[in-house]
Design a protein around this motif. Structure first.
Motif, PDB file in Angstrom:
ATOM      1  N   ILE A   1       0.869  -1.164  -0.059  1.00 52.50           N
ATOM      2  CA  ILE A   1       0.109   0.001   0.035  1.00 52.50           C
ATOM      3  C   ILE A   1       0.876   1.352  -0.052  1.00 52.50           C
ATOM      4  O   ILE A   1       1.692   1.406   0.873  1.00 52.50           O
ATOM      5  CB  ILE A   1      -0.921   0.163   1.350  1.00 52.50           C
TER       6      ILE A   1
ATOM      7  N   LYS B   1      -3.120   5.283   3.821  1.00 53.65           N
ATOM      8  CA  LYS B   1      -2.681   4.024   3.735  1.00 53.65           C
ATOM      9  C   LYS B   1      -2.767   2.989   4.790  1.00 53.65           C
ATOM     10  O   LYS B   1      -3.366   1.893   4.621  1.00 53.65           O
ATOM     11  CB  LYS B   1      -1.149   3.998   3.403  1.00 53.65           C
ATOM     12  N   THR B   2      -2.578   3.512   6.081  1.00 53.80           N
ATOM     13  CA  THR B   2      -2.594   2.503   7.328  1.00 53.80           C
ATOM     14  C   THR B   2      -4.191   2.241   7.302  1.00 53.80           C
ATOM     15  O   THR B   2      -4.465   1.247   7.854  1.00 53.80           O
ATOM     16  CB  THR B   2      -1.779   3.177   8.794  1.00 53.80           C
TER      17      THR B   2
ATOM     18  N   THR C   1      -5.244  -0.388   5.192  1.00 51.00           N
ATOM     19  CA  THR C   1      -4.652  -1.619   5.671  1.00 51.00           C
ATOM     20  C   THR C   1      -5.343  -2.198   6.752  1.00 51.00           C
ATOM     21  O   THR C   1      -5.807  -3.422   6.887  1.00 51.00           O
ATOM     22  CB  THR C   1      -3.185  -1.538   6.061  1.00 51.00           C
ATOM     23  N   GLU C   2      -5.801  -1.503   7.898  1.00 49.45           N
ATOM     24  CA  GLU C   2      -6.517  -1.775   8.932  1.00 49.45           C
ATOM     25  C   GLU C   2      -8.147  -2.219   8.755  1.00 49.45           C
ATOM     26  O   GLU C   2      -8.365  -3.414   9.057  1.00 49.45           O
ATOM     27  CB  GLU C   2      -6.713  -0.529   9.931  1.00 49.45           C
TER      28      GLU C   2
ATOM     29  N   MET D   1      -8.608  -3.678   5.627  1.00 53.52           N
ATOM     30  CA  MET D   1      -8.607  -5.007   5.048  1.00 53.52           C
ATOM     31  C   MET D   1      -8.368  -6.215   6.187  1.00 53.52           C
ATOM     32  O   MET D   1      -8.884  -7.246   5.980  1.00 53.52           O
ATOM     33  CB  MET D   1      -7.080  -4.964   4.201  1.00 53.52           C
TER      34      MET D   1
ATOM     35  N   MET E   1      -0.715  -1.664  12.354  1.00 56.15           N
ATOM     36  CA  MET E   1       0.482  -1.892  11.700  1.00 56.15           C
ATOM     37  C   MET E   1       1.165  -0.658  11.970  1.00 56.15           C
ATOM     38  O   MET E   1       2.659  -0.700  11.790  1.00 56.15           O
ATOM     39  CB  MET E   1      -0.132  -1.546  10.199  1.00 56.15           C
TER      40      MET E   1
ATOM     41  N   THR F   1       2.229  -8.203   7.136  1.00 59.68           N
ATOM     42  CA  THR F   1       1.136  -8.951   7.338  1.00 59.68           C
ATOM     43  C   THR F   1       0.703  -9.958   6.642  1.00 59.68           C
ATOM     44  O   THR F   1       0.945  -9.792   5.378  1.00 59.68           O
ATOM     45  CB  THR F   1       0.085  -8.196   8.183  1.00 59.68           C
TER      46      THR F   1
ATOM     47  N   ILE G   1       0.621  -8.394   2.817  1.00 60.09           N
ATOM     48  CA  ILE G   1       0.402  -7.026   2.684  1.00 60.09           C
ATOM     49  C   ILE G   1       1.749  -6.432   3.322  1.00 60.09           C
ATOM     50  O   ILE G   1       1.930  -6.473   4.607  1.00 60.09           O
ATOM     51  CB  ILE G   1      -0.807  -6.429   3.304  1.00 60.09           C
TER      52      ILE G   1
ATOM     53  N   ASP H   1       2.475  -2.588   4.415  1.00 56.64           N
ATOM     54  CA  ASP H   1       2.091  -0.967   4.646  1.00 56.64           C
ATOM     55  C   ASP H   1       3.441  -0.324   4.466  1.00 56.64           C
ATOM     56  O   ASP H   1       4.232  -0.339   5.702  1.00 56.64           O
ATOM     57  CB  ASP H   1       1.232  -0.932   5.721  1.00 56.64           C
TER      58      ASP H   1
END
Length: 697
Positions: free
Chosen positions: A15, A23-24, A27-28, A30, A50, A68, A79, A81
């Motif tokens: 990402i 971005k984070t 990801t969180e 996801m 993350m 992760t 993934i 990040d």
């Protein structure tokens, strides 16, 4: 455990984006929707999974790339990040080197921003397939079509929306999926957001059909079968669209564009579907290519478990409980716990201790890591970032990772003598983790000088010294990483003759020095004929010149961009030696540089300043007073965006200054652009200060 998931169902994605694009947060979400985490961690609350470092939680930014593994629709998704701040660009660089695909995030209001361009170019360098996700569609001023246009114009990308938003800002309530022509609405409830999929309403049908027609036309341009149907006026099925889109995305010919509002949980599940549908698996990409460590013959490694092991170490992390963790991407073969492996970069045999599947700073023990997977290893003490891990019987060297050179330095001293050893050990560990962080000692002043990519980078390093390693340090003022180069071409003839009783020293070299292309470093060419100097002395000549370049003749800064051509010379059967030629080359090079003329170079930054329209005068004047050159000025709504090139030496403390100019409403980003000559009068001033303090400080 590795090996249980079909390799065609593995996705290695990153990402990446400009700072604050989300971005984070993406990801969180996801991790939450795939069941990897049972609660959503928020960046603003310092609870993001993350962002596990203390400094990340406090500042609400990503500093280190966190890895992760999660699962979605029977697919394993690894993934990474990555940070958005330019000071941590090394984290993006090393991540892109080992990823198979990446999700490029763009703010629906900010659009394509400076760091967006930087990470996009990095992805292009490694030919990484991309999806685009336009985030923050719920913010006032969100403009989906405008950002798509920017991606096309500013990044030169063939951006093709596969969804369009229903509403924007406060009215953003869903998306229309152009592949299966369904509307997806996000209903906010007390428990979060629920999805509602239904036929497209009459209100949005014409717009959806128009957008789908454009999508099909753009995909047809990349696929002969679809083009035939398009010409005949036959509508393709969703499976045909997805197949053609996947192929074109993997080959880098199309960038599918999605949108949503990750903070409100909107659009992330459709993004996960797109990762599975359009991002490549390891088998969709060309096999990795390396070279034989001895013969330098090209070797190919296919992503199969029965192939010889080939893996790349892309990140080192110091863990207070585990010790040294080495992150690796396995390209072929199996990396197994307890087995011996060969580090072909350093010619060392090492034993794999334990293997882990990573989830940010948490680990899950596994027995083996198969092709296409990313994990961490304990036990590879002599392995560094960019090293190749393989089998001793099948040695291979993979392409390493290139990192930018640090542009800023500060001196650090331990607050007490007893902390001196602890400081040395802590700095060594940090330098091992971060290839853009460098450490050198000054014997004359007993100072340690640390170098990094910018003020924030250095600030984080010194904070980690105090909190992670419990070392109190006093930090000096920032210093710019100046460089020196020559401005003319000179032929020079130099002899080194010394008689000390017994064997003397004799070396004679005739050479030419000339400016090389900016950014090219040092070029050494040997044009000696007929054995005038034996070949075994040539490496010593090159080393001597590199020695001299480490401390330039003008102000003692390292030299760059010089081409040396060795033309002639002579030697003595008894008195010549490697050391004599090395000394001769070093001394002669310095003298020749003096005759060629020298100039001082400084790092120049690309700066973007954003602030309210009413403060444009103050923002412009401030940059011009710093020797800045304005390159662009544009307006978005009531916000002015200034782009400029400014010497790094003038930018220290600018964060405070821009807040003062704009009543706290302005912000800026900057990244290293190139080295340029310092004006003569200023160069002389820097040289005088340098001479006064002592050349090596």
């Amino acid at each position: 455990m590795a090996g249980q998931v079909d390799i065609s169902k593995i996705r290695n994605i990153g990402i990446m984006a400009h700072i604050d694009a989300g971005k984070t947060t993406v990801t969180e979400r996801m991790l939450f929707f795939t069941g990897k985490s049972h609660r959503i961690g928020e960046v603003d609350d310092g609870e993001a999974t993350m962002d596990w470092m203390v400094q990340e939680k406090e500042r609400g930014i990503t500093i280190t790339a966190a890895a992760t593994t999660t699962y979605w629709k029977d697919h394993r998704i690894n993934i990474i990040d990555t940070p958005g701040h330019v000071d941590f660009t090394a984290e993006v660089e090393r991540s892109l080197r080992v990823l198979d695909g990446t999700v490029a995030l763009f703010c629906a209001v900010g659009g394509v921003q400076p760091q967006s361009e930087t990470v996009w170019r990095q992805a292009e360098k490694y030919q990484v397939p991309r999806l685009a996700f336009i985030n923050k569609m719920d913010r006032t001023g969100a403009d989906f079509e405008g950002v798509v246009a920017e991606i096309k114009e500013e990044l030169g990308a063939n951006a093709v929306p596969i969804v369009i938003p229903v509403g924007a800002g406060d009215t953003f309530k869903g998306i229309i999926d152009l592949v299966d022509m369904k509307a997806i609405y996000f209903d906010e409830t007390a428990d979060g957001v629920t999805l509602r999929k239904e036929p497209i309403s009459k209100e949005h049908l014409d717009r959806a059909r128009e957008a789908q027609a454009v999508m099909i036309e753009r995909i047809s341009e990349q696929d002969d079968r679809l083009m035939d149907k398009f010409i005949k006026g036959e509508p393709p099925g969703s499976d045909e669209i997805m197949r053609a889109m996947r192929k074109a995305t993997i080959e880098g010919r199309i960038i599918p564009v999605l949108c949503g509002a990750a903070f409100k949980n909107k659009g992330v599940r459709r993004l996960l579907d797109a990762v599975v549908d359009y991002m490549p698996s390891p088998v969709d990409l060309p096999p990795v290519i390396g070279t034989h460590t001895e013969t330098e013959k090209e070797l190919v490694r296919h992503p199969r478990e029965d192939a010889p092991l080939a893996a790349l170490a892309f990140k080192i992390q110091t863990d207070k409980h585990m010790g040294k963790l080495t992150y690796v991407r396995v390209y072929s073969g199996m990396l197994k716990s307890g087995e011996f492996v060969f580090n072909s970069t350093r010619d060392k045999r090492q034993r794999v201790g334990r293997l882990f599947e990573m989830h940010a700073n948490k680990q899950q023990i596994i027995e083996a890591l198969g092709p296409g997977n990313v994990g961490a290893v304990v036990g590879l003490a002599d392995t560094h970032t960019g090293d190749t891990i393989c089998e001793e019987k099948h040695p291979i060297l993979l392409m390493s990772i290139e990192f930018p050179v640090p542009v800023m330095s500060v001196s650090v001293k331990p607050e007490s003598r007893v902390e001196s050893d602890r400081l040395d050990k802590a700095l060594a560990k940090l330098a091992e983790e971060d290839p853009t962080f460098m450490v050198r000692s000054n014997a004359e002043t007993s100072e340690v000088v640390i170098s990094g990519m910018g003020e924030l980078h250095i600030e984080i390093i010194t904070d980690r010294l105090r909190r992670e390693f419990n070392v109190g340090v006093a930090v000096g003022k920032p210093q710019v990483a100046y460089r020196e180069t020559i401005i003319g071409t000179v032929e020079y003839d130099h002899k080194h003759v010394k008689q000390t009783g017994g064997h003397g020293q004799y070396a004679h070299i005739k050479f030419r020095i000339e400016p090389a292309e900016a950014g090219s470093g040092f070029h050494f060419v040997n044009e000696i004929r007929e054995g005038r100097i034996p070949n075994n002395y040539i490496p010593a000549i090159e080393r001597g010149m590199i020695d001299a370049m480490s401390e330039g003749a003008y102000a003692g800064f390292p030299m760059v961009d010089v081409r040396v051509v060795v033309l002639d010379g002579s030697f003595h059967e008894v008195d010549s030696s490697d050391q004599a030629f090395r000394t001769c080359a070093s001394t002669g090079f310095r003298e020749a540089c003096g005759r060629a003329g020298l100039e001082l170079l400084e790092p120049v930054m690309s700066v973007e300043v954003t602030g309210p329209d009413e403060h444009i005068g103050g923002m412009t004047g401030s940059l011009c007073s710093k020797r800045g050159k304005i390159t662009n000025l544009e307006t978005k709504g009531k916000t002015s965006i200034l782009q400029a090139r400014v010497p790094l030496a003038e930018m220290f403390g600018y964060a405070t200054e821009i807040r003062s100019i704009t009543s706290g409403r302005g912000e800026f980003t900057m990244h290293f652009e190139n080295y340029e000559a310092v004006p003569f009068a200023l160069a002389e001033e820097i040289k005088e200060k340098r001479d006064f303090r002592g050349r090596s400080t």
